[in-house]
Write a protein that holds these residues in place. Structure first.
Motif, PDB file in Angstrom:
ATOM      1  N   ALA A 235       0.835  -1.225   0.028  1.00 31.11           N
ATOM      2  CA  ALA A 235       0.058  -0.033  -0.051  1.00 31.11           C
ATOM      3  C   ALA A 235       0.855   1.235  -0.183  1.00 31.11           C
ATOM      4  O   ALA A 235       2.015   1.216   0.470  1.00 31.11           O
ATOM      5  CB  ALA A 235      -0.889   0.065   1.067  1.00 31.11           C
ATOM      6  N   GLU A 236       0.477   2.223  -0.777  1.00 32.39           N
ATOM      7  CA  GLU A 236       1.241   3.697  -0.577  1.00 32.39           C
ATOM      8  C   GLU A 236       1.071   4.113   0.908  1.00 32.39           C
ATOM      9  O   GLU A 236       0.038   3.794   1.627  1.00 32.39           O
ATOM     10  CB  GLU A 236       0.268   4.493  -1.515  1.00 32.39           C
TER      11      GLU A 236
ATOM     12  N   TRP B 299       0.179   7.043   2.000  1.00 34.70           N
ATOM     13  CA  TRP B 299      -0.803   8.000   2.236  1.00 34.70           C
ATOM     14  C   TRP B 299      -2.279   7.235   2.357  1.00 34.70           C
ATOM     15  O   TRP B 299      -3.113   7.643   2.737  1.00 34.70           O
ATOM     16  CB  TRP B 299      -1.019   8.939   1.188  1.00 34.70           C
ATOM     17  N   ASP B 300      -2.261   5.714   2.010  1.00 38.31           N
ATOM     18  CA  ASP B 300      -3.473   5.065   2.012  1.00 38.31           C
ATOM     19  C   ASP B 300      -4.073   4.650   3.368  1.00 38.31           C
ATOM     20  O   ASP B 300      -3.292   4.816   4.277  1.00 38.31           O
ATOM     21  CB  ASP B 300      -3.281   3.835   1.111  1.00 38.31           C
TER      22      ASP B 300
ATOM     23  N   ILE C  87      -5.659   1.464   4.783  1.00 35.96           N
ATOM     24  CA  ILE C  87      -6.394   0.102   4.347  1.00 35.96           C
ATOM     25  C   ILE C  87      -6.634  -0.803   5.584  1.00 35.96           C
ATOM     26  O   ILE C  87      -6.122  -0.204   6.707  1.00 35.96           O
ATOM     27  CB  ILE C  87      -5.344  -0.654   3.355  1.00 35.96           C
TER      28      ILE C  87
ATOM     29  N   HIS D  29     -12.143   0.607  -2.318  1.00 39.27           N
ATOM     30  CA  HIS D  29     -12.093   1.985  -1.695  1.00 39.27           C
ATOM     31  C   HIS D  29     -12.197   2.243  -0.043  1.00 39.27           C
ATOM     32  O   HIS D  29     -13.059   1.721   0.472  1.00 39.27           O
ATOM     33  CB  HIS D  29     -12.851   2.974  -2.298  1.00 39.27           C
TER      34      HIS D  29
ATOM     35  N   LEU E  51     -10.388   7.695   4.364  1.00 36.69           N
ATOM     36  CA  LEU E  51      -9.112   7.808   3.561  1.00 36.69           C
ATOM     37  C   LEU E  51      -8.199   8.717   4.357  1.00 36.69           C
ATOM     38  O   LEU E  51      -7.050   8.748   4.450  1.00 36.69           O
ATOM     39  CB  LEU E  51      -9.277   8.127   2.150  1.00 36.69           C
TER      40      LEU E  51
ATOM     41  N   HIS F  72      -6.899  -1.482  -0.874  1.00 35.69           N
ATOM     42  CA  HIS F  72      -6.916  -0.345  -1.890  1.00 35.69           C
ATOM     43  C   HIS F  72      -5.583  -0.379  -2.618  1.00 35.69           C
ATOM     44  O   HIS F  72      -5.363  -1.354  -3.347  1.00 35.69           O
ATOM     45  CB  HIS F  72      -6.882   0.992  -1.061  1.00 35.69           C
ATOM     46  N   THR F  73      -4.687   0.276  -2.500  1.00 37.09           N
ATOM     47  CA  THR F  73      -3.321   0.538  -3.279  1.00 37.09           C
ATOM     48  C   THR F  73      -2.624  -0.970  -3.183  1.00 37.09           C
ATOM     49  O   THR F  73      -1.998  -1.097  -4.005  1.00 37.09           O
ATOM     50  CB  THR F  73      -2.615   1.656  -2.987  1.00 37.09           C
TER      51      THR F  73
END
Length: 271
Positions: free
Chosen positions: A20-21, A23-24, A26, A66, A70, A100-101
């Protein structure tokens, strides 16, 4: 029946959180990891419609692509749209888990599902992280076909939305190699051009970046809605759970269209 923690472990084996990024947001939003899970609903968006569907199915777990929360929050009061969903899920005993990512970059992940739906043989990531993971995918068709035919292929492969599927490029251009990116993908326009593919399929393309990309001789573009581009992932995630808990967990893919666009119209012209 497996515990929620076991179901999460299966999902995180397929979609590692470390992908995951930074900023994510999850992971598990609400739910008791010790509670048993019999029925799971998988969808793109955590909305009132998909929560309704989860409750109609008697699901104990809602898996979404999503995130619900977030951006940082300091509370989830029930008189706010997202807070109301959290309270409703908790009251009804439904857990919410978001991939997500990490699902975007996993192998296979969101873009693999999109490529498979279109009929592409995946060759490599568009923007790699290591050898097999990364954002987007590059694939190829069994045989070249005109761009106009390819756009129709994409439209028929994905769920229908009001905005539909848009193509930008020469209708007769032969298409064989294709880059795809589920979700908003115009930040990878340059990467797709550098890859030398014939077409790039993604969502949320903006006017100026798309126009400049085409003017510079980049690949033909196929524009999707964000929801439609990521919906094929739901079946992929469902298959992950079916393999992990054969016969012990019932999985469903959401049939609710959560794309926000609901009206399409055009002016009638006098002949």
């Amino acid at each position: 029946m497996p515990a929620l923690a076991e179901v999460i472990a299966a999902l995180e084996d397929a979609y590692p959180p470390e992908l995951a990024e930074s900023w994510d947001a999850i992971g598990l939003v609400c739910g008791d990891p010790a509670e048993p899970v019999r029925t799971v609903l998988i969808c793109v968006d955590p909305t009132s419609e998909t929560v309704d569907e989860a409750l109609d199915l008697g699901a104990q777990l809602l898996v979404t692509h999503h995130p619900l929360l977030l951006r940082g929050v300091h509370g989830v009061p029930a008189d706010t749209p997202k807070g109301a969903l959290v309270h409703r899920l908790i009251r009804e005993g439904v857990a919410l888990y978001c991939a997500h990512t990490n699902a975007d970059s996993a192998d296979p992940g969101v873009s693999d599902a999109l490529a498979e739906a279109i009929g592409l043989r995946v060759l490599r990531p568009l923007d790699p992280i290591g050898e097999r993971t990364g954002l987007g995918r590059i694939g190829e068709l069994p045989e070249p076909e005109p761009f106009s035919v390819f756009v129709q292929r994409v439209a028929e492969a994905l769920p229908e939305t009001e905005p539909g599927v848009l193509g930008a490029g020469d209708p007769d251009r032969p298409i064989r190699t294709v880059a795809v990116a589920g979700g908003a993908g115009d930040s990878h326009l340059a990467v797709a051009a550098q890859a030398g593919v014939d077409a790039y399929v993604t969502a949320d393309l903006r006017h100026h970046p798309a126009g400049e990309h085409l003017a510079a001789g980049g690949p033909a573009l196929v524009g999707l809605t964000h929801w439609a581009s990521e919906w094929p992932w739901c079946e992929q995630a469902s298959a992950v759970l079916r393999r992990a808990f054969a016969g012990n967990v019932e999985t469903h893919v959401s049939t609710r269209r959560t794309d926000p666009w609901t009206i399409r119209t055009s002016r009638e012209r006098n002949q």
